[in-house]
Scaffold this motif. Structure first.
Motif, PDB file in Angstrom:
ATOM      1  N   GLY A 147       6.196  -5.511  -6.642  1.00  0.00           N
ATOM      2  CA  GLY A 147       6.710  -6.694  -7.319  1.00  0.00           C
ATOM      3  C   GLY A 147       6.406  -6.696  -8.808  1.00  0.00           C
ATOM      4  N   ARG A 148       5.245  -6.108  -9.164  1.00  0.00           N
ATOM      5  CA  ARG A 148       4.887  -5.982 -10.594  1.00  0.00           C
ATOM      6  C   ARG A 148       5.575  -4.786 -11.236  1.00  0.00           C
ATOM      7  N   GLU A 149       6.330  -4.028 -10.424  1.00  0.00           N
ATOM      8  CA  GLU A 149       6.997  -2.799 -10.860  1.00  0.00           C
ATOM      9  C   GLU A 149       5.992  -1.747 -11.300  1.00  0.00           C
ATOM     10  N   ASP A 150       4.788  -1.805 -10.727  1.00  0.00           N
ATOM     11  CA  ASP A 150       3.784  -0.767 -10.949  1.00  0.00           C
ATOM     12  C   ASP A 150       3.942   0.250  -9.825  1.00  0.00           C
ATOM     13  N   PHE A 151       4.987   1.052  -9.916  1.00  0.00           N
ATOM     14  CA  PHE A 151       5.351   1.952  -8.826  1.00  0.00           C
ATOM     15  C   PHE A 151       4.343   3.083  -8.639  1.00  0.00           C
ATOM     16  N   GLU A 152       3.718   3.504  -9.731  1.00  0.00           N
ATOM     17  CA  GLU A 152       2.692   4.552  -9.618  1.00  0.00           C
ATOM     18  C   GLU A 152       1.531   4.060  -8.749  1.00  0.00           C
ATOM     19  N   ALA A 153       1.057   2.837  -9.022  1.00  0.00           N
ATOM     20  CA  ALA A 153      -0.049   2.285  -8.243  1.00  0.00           C
ATOM     21  C   ALA A 153       0.362   2.069  -6.794  1.00  0.00           C
ATOM     22  N   ALA A 154       1.575   1.571  -6.579  1.00  0.00           N
ATOM     23  CA  ALA A 154       2.051   1.333  -5.217  1.00  0.00           C
ATOM     24  C   ALA A 154       2.153   2.638  -4.440  1.00  0.00           C
ATOM     25  N   ALA A 155       2.673   3.688  -5.090  1.00  0.00           N
ATOM     26  CA  ALA A 155       2.784   4.984  -4.425  1.00  0.00           C
ATOM     27  C   ALA A 155       1.406   5.525  -4.061  1.00  0.00           C
ATOM     28  N   GLN A 156       0.444   5.349  -4.961  1.00  0.00           N
ATOM     29  CA  GLN A 156      -0.906   5.819  -4.688  1.00  0.00           C
ATOM     30  C   GLN A 156      -1.519   5.088  -3.498  1.00  0.00           C
ATOM     31  N   LEU A 157      -1.315   3.774  -3.413  1.00  0.00           N
ATOM     32  CA  LEU A 157      -1.811   3.000  -2.275  1.00  0.00           C
ATOM     33  C   LEU A 157      -1.190   3.496  -0.966  1.00  0.00           C
ATOM     34  N   CYS A 158       0.089   3.815  -1.008  1.00  0.00           N
ATOM     35  CA  CYS A 158       0.773   4.316   0.192  1.00  0.00           C
ATOM     36  C   CYS A 158       0.207   5.659   0.633  1.00  0.00           C
ATOM     37  N   VAL A 159       0.031   6.572  -0.317  1.00  0.00           N
ATOM     38  CA  VAL A 159      -0.489   7.898   0.011  1.00  0.00           C
ATOM     39  C   VAL A 159      -1.912   7.788   0.555  1.00  0.00           C
ATOM     40  N   ARG A 174       6.449   5.741   4.687  1.00  0.00           N
ATOM     41  CA  ARG A 174       7.869   5.584   4.382  1.00  0.00           C
ATOM     42  C   ARG A 174       8.072   4.871   3.051  1.00  0.00           C
ATOM     43  N   ILE A 175       7.261   3.852   2.818  1.00  0.00           N
ATOM     44  CA  ILE A 175       7.341   3.160   1.534  1.00  0.00           C
ATOM     45  C   ILE A 175       7.010   4.120   0.392  1.00  0.00           C
ATOM     46  N   GLY A 176       5.973   4.933   0.604  1.00  0.00           N
ATOM     47  CA  GLY A 176       5.557   5.878  -0.430  1.00  0.00           C
ATOM     48  C   GLY A 176       6.629   6.882  -0.773  1.00  0.00           C
ATOM     49  N   THR A 177       7.356   7.361   0.238  1.00  0.00           N
ATOM     50  CA  THR A 177       8.417   8.335  -0.046  1.00  0.00           C
ATOM     51  C   THR A 177       9.509   7.706  -0.904  1.00  0.00           C
ATOM     52  N   GLU A 178       9.837   6.443  -0.641  1.00  0.00           N
ATOM     53  CA  GLU A 178      10.853   5.777  -1.447  1.00  0.00           C
ATOM     54  C   GLU A 178      10.393   5.608  -2.890  1.00  0.00           C
ATOM     55  N   LEU A 179       9.119   5.295  -3.060  1.00  0.00           N
ATOM     56  CA  LEU A 179       8.589   5.145  -4.415  1.00  0.00           C
ATOM     57  C   LEU A 179       8.627   6.469  -5.159  1.00  0.00           C
ATOM     58  N   LEU A 180       8.277   7.540  -4.479  1.00  0.00           N
ATOM     59  CA  LEU A 180       8.293   8.858  -5.117  1.00  0.00           C
ATOM     60  C   LEU A 180       9.716   9.268  -5.483  1.00  0.00           C
ATOM     61  N   LEU A 181      10.675   8.954  -4.619  1.00  0.00           N
ATOM     62  CA  LEU A 181      12.068   9.249  -4.947  1.00  0.00           C
ATOM     63  C   LEU A 181      12.510   8.424  -6.155  1.00  0.00           C
ATOM     64  N   ARG A 182      12.086   7.179  -6.200  1.00  0.00           N
ATOM     65  CA  ARG A 182      12.443   6.319  -7.324  1.00  0.00           C
ATOM     66  C   ARG A 182      11.867   6.853  -8.626  1.00  0.00           C
ATOM     67  N   LEU A 183      10.668   7.451  -8.546  1.00  0.00           N
ATOM     68  CA  LEU A 183      10.018   8.014  -9.721  1.00  0.00           C
ATOM     69  C   LEU A 183      10.515   9.418 -10.039  1.00  0.00           C
ATOM     70  N   ALA A 184      11.564   9.866  -9.299  1.00  0.00           N
ATOM     71  CA  ALA A 184      12.170  11.193  -9.486  1.00  0.00           C
ATOM     72  C   ALA A 184      11.189  12.316  -9.197  1.00  0.00           C
ATOM     73  N   ARG A 185      10.188  12.046  -8.366  1.00  0.00           N
ATOM     74  CA  ARG A 185       9.248  13.088  -7.946  1.00  0.00           C
ATOM     75  C   ARG A 185       9.708  13.595  -6.585  1.00  0.00           C
ATOM     76  N   HIS A 186      10.846  14.301  -6.618  1.00  0.00           N
ATOM     77  CA  HIS A 186      11.529  14.688  -5.390  1.00  0.00           C
ATOM     78  C   HIS A 186      10.708  15.653  -4.539  1.00  0.00           C
ATOM     79  N   ASP A 187      10.039  16.598  -5.169  1.00  0.00           N
ATOM     80  CA  ASP A 187       9.243  17.558  -4.403  1.00  0.00           C
ATOM     81  C   ASP A 187       8.089  16.868  -3.686  1.00  0.00           C
ATOM     82  N   GLU A 188       7.421  15.919  -4.365  1.00  0.00           N
ATOM     83  CA  GLU A 188       6.316  15.195  -3.725  1.00  0.00           C
ATOM     84  C   GLU A 188       6.838  14.323  -2.583  1.00  0.00           C
ATOM     85  N   ALA A 189       8.007  13.729  -2.784  1.00  0.00           N
ATOM     86  CA  ALA A 189       8.603  12.912  -1.720  1.00  0.00           C
ATOM     87  C   ALA A 189       8.918  13.774  -0.510  1.00  0.00           C
TER      88      ALA A 189
END
Length: 581
Positions: A147-159, A174-189
């Motif tokens: 919600g704060r658009e802190d996608f890096e922090a959200a992805a880290q919490l998911c991982v 599943r949430i984490g994979t979507e965040l990684l795709l949004r951040l264009a980190r396709h290989d990590e996703a």
């Protein structure tokens, strides 16, 4: 770790969807016994869809099968999820007397918290609702970060939750994979998707691998992945959606047509899939299928956020081709109502203008039609004249030419459109198919891609010969003439690679940045319909900026409502056991 606390049900609101009055009354009574006093009832899928589009419910209990209408709760859920109308906070349960493995597997990929198998006791219902709400409470820190658009922090919490196997780690993955795709980190996703597959071979994770492959430009590999997934489960509708997308981007339109036809047959009441089938049929020249599918989609959902107004434009082309005067009049009347709600949307205005010109041609008001087309053509070089607008105007120009209306600027306009958007075979062929009623224009569009490719090849050769500065200058000049983003991207890549060898690198970068504004910020993709719709298999990130976006569908205005969602999947084993993991 603090224990998550279940919210007070007395502050909640519920929706019960069931065509059987007795079943509805039983469910309403049980929910009120649970403590939920505000309960809304619906007997039809259409009424429920309207309610869910305008109201946020804490709990939704929906019957799986509606025998009288032939519709299903699963189709409703699937369309709501695609149109981003289920918030993360909503608990959605399907109620049914029978749940096959295939049905549960499909539901597990949706924003579904579980199945309730009839008959069930009030205590069983209370336990399921409470645990579903508790899961959402456990994951709230992740969604607060989103919600704060802190996608890096959200992805880290998911991982972290996934790796530590904390409660609901599969949901977090599943949430984490979507965040990684949004951040264009396709290989990590892709790596996280594959880790989920290794832990539990869930279909959504395999579908995620294919999505990551498409996003990273590996559509052929994605097709192979998807064909394997469909081989394991031929009824996995989302897999067909992603496969169709990959086939369209590759320019394999006949294959895409067959794929969308299968997806639509699996979920015959899906507004979104009917539109995809109708759009693909339109570009393939199958007017009968296009008119049937698009008309059905309009009947089911023209006043819904699920409906893409581009479908109404293509339906108008079908009515014109069939000399259906009343059909065109209906389209014009529909757009008059739509403009009352979305009059500020340039996308909707363009749609209405296209249909108006078609009606003028049909009524033999040729002077007005030509004036309208000339007005539209003045926007070909504008930044917001996107690929969708290019295809629509190309179709209209082809109709004018096929009607023997003398418009000497037509070939030049088609050439300008083709040179701007002929970046790939898929983009080029879709535009050419848009001109199919006039072969000359289709050939002009197809001839643009070799010219763009030749310009790119010449620039590469010049760079390899030791003159990267000249190559960048050449690409910038061509991009400035054509507004072709493929050439502009090449210029950017060459400049970044050889900046140290180019004396006026800063000036070149300024020229590229200025051209970005002229070309528009949207990357052209060979897609059918609005570019911002939820991608099949995707979970939509609910963010503060999304919540404040303007209403109406389309690239310039993403659909919003108080119920803009972040859907989440149910765990398949938990659903089958009717108890949480």
């Amino acid at each position: 770790m603090a224990t998550a606390k279940e919210p007070d049900p007395t502050e909640s609101q519920a929706l019960v969807i069931d065509s059987n009055a007795t079943s509805r009354s039983i469910l309403v009574a049980q929910l009120r016994e649970y403590g939920i006093h505000r309960v809304v009832q619906c007997s039809r899928v259409q009424d429920a869809r309207s309610r869910l589009e305008h109201t946020v419910f804490d709990y939704v209990l929906c019957e799986q099968y509606f025998a009288e209408s032939g519709q299903s709760g699963q189709t409703l859920l699937d369309d709501l999820r695609r149109a981003q109308m289920l918030p993360f906070s909503t608990v959605f349960f399907m109620v049914t007397a029978e749940a096959s493995y295939a049905a549960v597997a499909e539901a597990a990929e949706s924003a579904l918290d579980g199945y309730l198998l009839k008959p069930f006791t009030p205590s069983a219902l209370f336990e399921r609702l409470g645990l579903a709400r508790l899961r959402k409470t456990h994951l709230r820190p992740i969604f607060d970060a989103i919600g704060r658009e802190d996608f890096e922090a959200a992805a880290q919490l998911c991982v972290e939750r996934f790796e530590a196997r904390k409660p609901y780690w599969l949901y977090a993955a599943r949430i984490g994979t979507e965040l990684l795709l949004r951040l264009a980190r396709h290989d990590e996703a892709r790596t996280l998707f594959e880790a989920v597959i290794e832990a539990r071979a869930l279909p959504w994770a395999k579908l995620g691998v294919a999505r990551a492959q498409i996003e990273s430009g590996q559509a052929p590999r994605a097709i192979t992945t998807l064909q394997g997934l469909i081989g394991e489960d031929a009824s996995f509708a989302d897999a067909y959606d992603v496969l169709g997308r990959a086939q369209v981007e590759m320019g394999h339109f006949e294959d895409a047509m067959a794929t969308y036809r299968t997806a639509s047959s699996l979920t015959p009441d899906s507004v979104v899939r009917l539109q995809k089938l109708g759009m693909m049929a339109h570009y393939m020249g199958d007017r009968e299928t296009a008119a049937k599918a698009l008309s059905r989609a309009a009947v089911l959902g023209i006043d819904s956020k699920l409906f893409d107004y581009q479908s109404l434009v293509l339906l108008a082309f079908s009515h014109f081709a069939g000399n259906d005067r009343k059909g065109l009049e209906r389209c014009m009347a529909d757009f008059a109502r739509i403009l009352e709600r979305h009059g500020d949307s340039r996308r909707v205005q363009r749609f209405s203008e296209i249909v108006a010109v078609l009606q003028q041609i049909q009524q033999r008001q040729f002077a007005q039609a030509v004036a309208g087309v000339r007005s539209m053509a003045r926007e070909i070089g504008m930044g917001d004249f996107d690929y969708e607008a290019a295809c629509n105007l190309s179709s209209l120009l082809a109709v004018l030419a096929a009607t023997s209306i003398d418009l000497h600027e037509g070939p030049a306009w088609v050439t300008a459109i083709g040179m701007r958007y002929a970046n790939t075979r898929g983009l080029c062929e879709l535009m050419a198919n848009a001109c199919q009623v006039h072969d000359e224009y289709a050939d002009i569009v197809r001839g643009c891609l070799p010219q763009i490719n030749k310009t790119a090849e010449n620039a590469v050769a010049l760079s390899l010969s030791g003159d990267p500065g000249g190559a960048v200058a050449q690409l910038i000049d061509s991009a400035g003439t054509t507004l072709n983003t493929k050439l502009l991207d090449m210029a950017q890549q060459m400049l970044a690679r050889h900046a140290g060898r180019i004396e006026d690198a800063a000036a070149r970068q300024e020229a590229i940045d200025a051209l970005r504004v002229r070309c528009g910020t949207t990357t052209p993709r060979a897609v059918l319909g609005q570019a911002t719709e939820r991608k099949p298999g995707e979970l939509v990130l609910r963010t503060s900026s999304a919540a404040s976006a303007p209403p109406g569908p389309g690239p310039s205005a993403a659909p919003t409502s108080p119920a803009s969602p972040f859907s989440e999947p149910a765990d398949l084993a938990a659903v089958l056991r009717l108890r949480p993991m």
